[in-house]
Design an enzyme around this catalytic site. Structure first.
Site, short mmCIF file in Angstrom:
data_model
loop_
_atom_site.label_atom_id
_atom_site.label_comp_id
_atom_site.label_asym_id
_atom_site.label_seq_id
_atom_site.Cartn_x
_atom_site.Cartn_y
_atom_site.Cartn_z
N GLU A 1 -5.35 -4.39 10.93
CA GLU A 1 -4.20 -3.49 11.05
C GLU A 1 -4.35 -2.66 12.32
O GLU A 1 -5.03 -1.62 12.30
CB GLU A 1 -4.14 -2.53 9.85
CG GLU A 1 -3.90 -3.19 8.53
CD GLU A 1 -3.35 -2.20 7.52
OE1 GLU A 1 -2.25 -2.44 7.02
OE2 GLU A 1 -3.99 -1.18 7.25
N GLY B 1 2.88 -1.24 4.27
CA GLY B 1 2.90 0.19 3.93
C GLY B 1 4.30 0.66 3.57
O GLY B 1 4.77 0.44 2.46
N GLY B 2 4.97 1.28 4.53
CA GLY B 2 6.28 1.90 4.29
C GLY B 2 7.27 1.03 3.53
O GLY B 2 7.92 1.50 2.59
N SER C 1 3.67 -2.31 10.19
CA SER C 1 5.12 -2.42 10.41
C SER C 1 5.71 -3.74 9.93
O SER C 1 6.70 -4.22 10.50
CB SER C 1 5.47 -2.18 11.88
OG SER C 1 5.18 -0.84 12.24
N ASN D 1 0.86 -1.19 0.00
CA ASN D 1 0.00 0.00 0.00
C ASN D 1 0.89 1.23 0.00
O ASN D 1 1.51 1.56 1.01
CB ASN D 1 -0.90 -0.02 1.25
CG ASN D 1 -1.78 1.22 1.34
OD1 ASN D 1 -1.83 2.02 0.40
ND2 ASN D 1 -2.45 1.38 2.47
N TRP D 2 0.93 1.90 -1.14
CA TRP D 2 1.80 3.08 -1.27
C TRP D 2 1.24 4.31 -0.57
O TRP D 2 1.90 5.32 -0.47
CB TRP D 2 2.06 3.37 -2.75
CG TRP D 2 3.17 2.54 -3.33
CD1 TRP D 2 3.76 1.45 -2.77
CD2 TRP D 2 3.83 2.74 -4.60
NE1 TRP D 2 4.75 0.97 -3.59
CE2 TRP D 2 4.81 1.73 -4.72
CE3 TRP D 2 3.68 3.66 -5.64
CZ2 TRP D 2 5.65 1.63 -5.84
CZ3 TRP D 2 4.51 3.56 -6.75
CH2 TRP D 2 5.47 2.56 -6.85
N LYS D 3 -0.03 4.24 -0.15
CA LYS D 3 -0.68 5.41 0.49
C LYS D 3 -0.50 6.63 -0.42
O LYS D 3 -0.50 6.47 -1.64
CB LYS D 3 -0.11 5.62 1.90
CG LYS D 3 -0.18 4.33 2.73
CD LYS D 3 0.15 4.50 4.18
CE LYS D 3 0.04 3.15 4.88
NZ LYS D 3 0.18 3.25 6.32
N GLU E 1 -6.38 5.08 8.24
CA GLU E 1 -6.10 6.48 7.92
C GLU E 1 -7.33 7.18 7.37
O GLU E 1 -7.52 8.38 7.60
CB GLU E 1 -4.90 6.56 6.95
CG GLU E 1 -3.60 6.24 7.69
CD GLU E 1 -2.55 5.52 6.88
OE1 GLU E 1 -2.65 5.50 5.63
OE2 GLU E 1 -1.62 4.96 7.49
N GLY F 1 2.93 2.07 10.90
CA GLY F 1 3.99 3.07 10.78
C GLY F 1 4.80 3.31 12.04
O GLY F 1 5.54 4.29 12.13
N HIS G 1 -9.58 1.79 5.52
CA HIS G 1 -8.25 1.87 6.13
C HIS G 1 -8.28 2.83 7.33
O HIS G 1 -9.01 3.83 7.32
CB HIS G 1 -7.24 2.37 5.08
CG HIS G 1 -5.82 2.19 5.53
ND1 HIS G 1 -5.22 3.04 6.42
CD2 HIS G 1 -4.90 1.26 5.22
CE1 HIS G 1 -3.97 2.63 6.64
NE2 HIS G 1 -3.76 1.55 5.92
P1 13P Z 1 3.15 0.28 7.64
O1 13P Z 1 3.60 -1.01 7.01
O2 13P Z 1 3.92 1.47 7.14
O3 13P Z 1 3.10 0.17 9.11
O4 13P Z 1 1.64 0.55 7.13
C1 13P Z 1 0.71 -0.44 7.27
C2 13P Z 1 -0.50 -0.05 6.52
O5 13P Z 1 -1.21 0.84 6.91
C3 13P Z 1 -0.77 -0.76 5.27
O6 13P Z 1 -2.05 -0.47 4.81
#
Ligand code: 13P
Length: 216
Positions: free
Chosen positions: A142, A199-200, A178, A8-10, A88, A148, A86
């Protein structure tokens, strides 16, 4: 057993970065969740990659809803999956309840596969938003405390939550928060887990390549 990896590149990435990911997109157990602006390019790279959007409109198909992108439009551009709910989006856009339920329904009706995200409040969220869809969607657990932060959940607690979500009726449960190339080795030991949402680490070619290979 092989696991699905969703990157997920957000709100990150560019056309240049996506082109650099061409080799990564060939992996069959990998799905990339992109900002709307990059989906068309991802499909034209002809890698056969499975692409997810990160959200869709609560409105159904088309109409006077400036700035919105519907599930039907995502299907039309070639996306196969969509992330809905999500943390966020829940946090910054106050999404919950009927809004999320409607988005899930729109996505299913459009022929998209849904990756429905829940957090520590998964029980209440699922009961309010997704109970009737649960068998047909992927649930991604999640925890906010892990997104993150580097505070990845351990295999025992992932197993526990995975079981609890399956008891509510889910058939496919993922974990996100993470995940990196080191901790993936422990996470994939959770037999019931369908896959991971990254994510990251999904923005770094070497890191995501290692996660994908560990999950095959
Ligand atoms: P991280 O892997 O950066 O913690 O993000 C997880 C996430 O929100 C994937 O959708």
């Amino acid at each position: 057993m092989s696991k699905i990896v969703v990157g997920n590149w957000k709100m990150n990435g560019s056309c240049t970065l996506l082109r650099d990911f061409k080799d990564i997109l060939q992996y069959k157990n990998f799905i990339l969740a992109l900002p709307y602006t990059l989906i068309h390019l991802a499909k034209t790279l002809n890698t056969g990659a499975l692409i997810a959007a990160q959200d869709c409109s609560v409105f159904c198909q088309s109409g006077a809803y400036t700035g919105e992108i519907s599930a039907v439009m995502l299907k039309d551009i070639g996306a196969e999956y969509v992330i809905i709910g999500h943390s966020e989006r829940r946090r910054y856009f106050a999404e919950c309840g009927d809004t999320i339920a409607q988005k899930i329904e729109n996505a299913i009706n459009a022929g998209l596969q849904v990756i429905y995200c829940v957090n520590e409040d998964y029980n209440q969220q699922i009961n309010n938003e997704a109970l009737q869809f649960l068998e047909n969607i992927i649930v991604a657990y999640e925890p906010v405390s892990a997104i993150g932060t580097g505070n990845v959940s351990d295999a025992d607690s992932i197993t526990q939550i995975c079981d609890a979500i399956c008891e509510l009726g889910a058939k496919r449960v993922m974990y996100g928060g993470s995940v990196n190339k080191v901790n993936i080795k422990e996470i994939i030991q959770v037999g019931k887990l369908y896959g991971v949402l990254v994510g990251g680490a999904s923005l770094k070619i070497d890191e995501i390549a290692d996660i994908i290979k560990a999950s095959i």
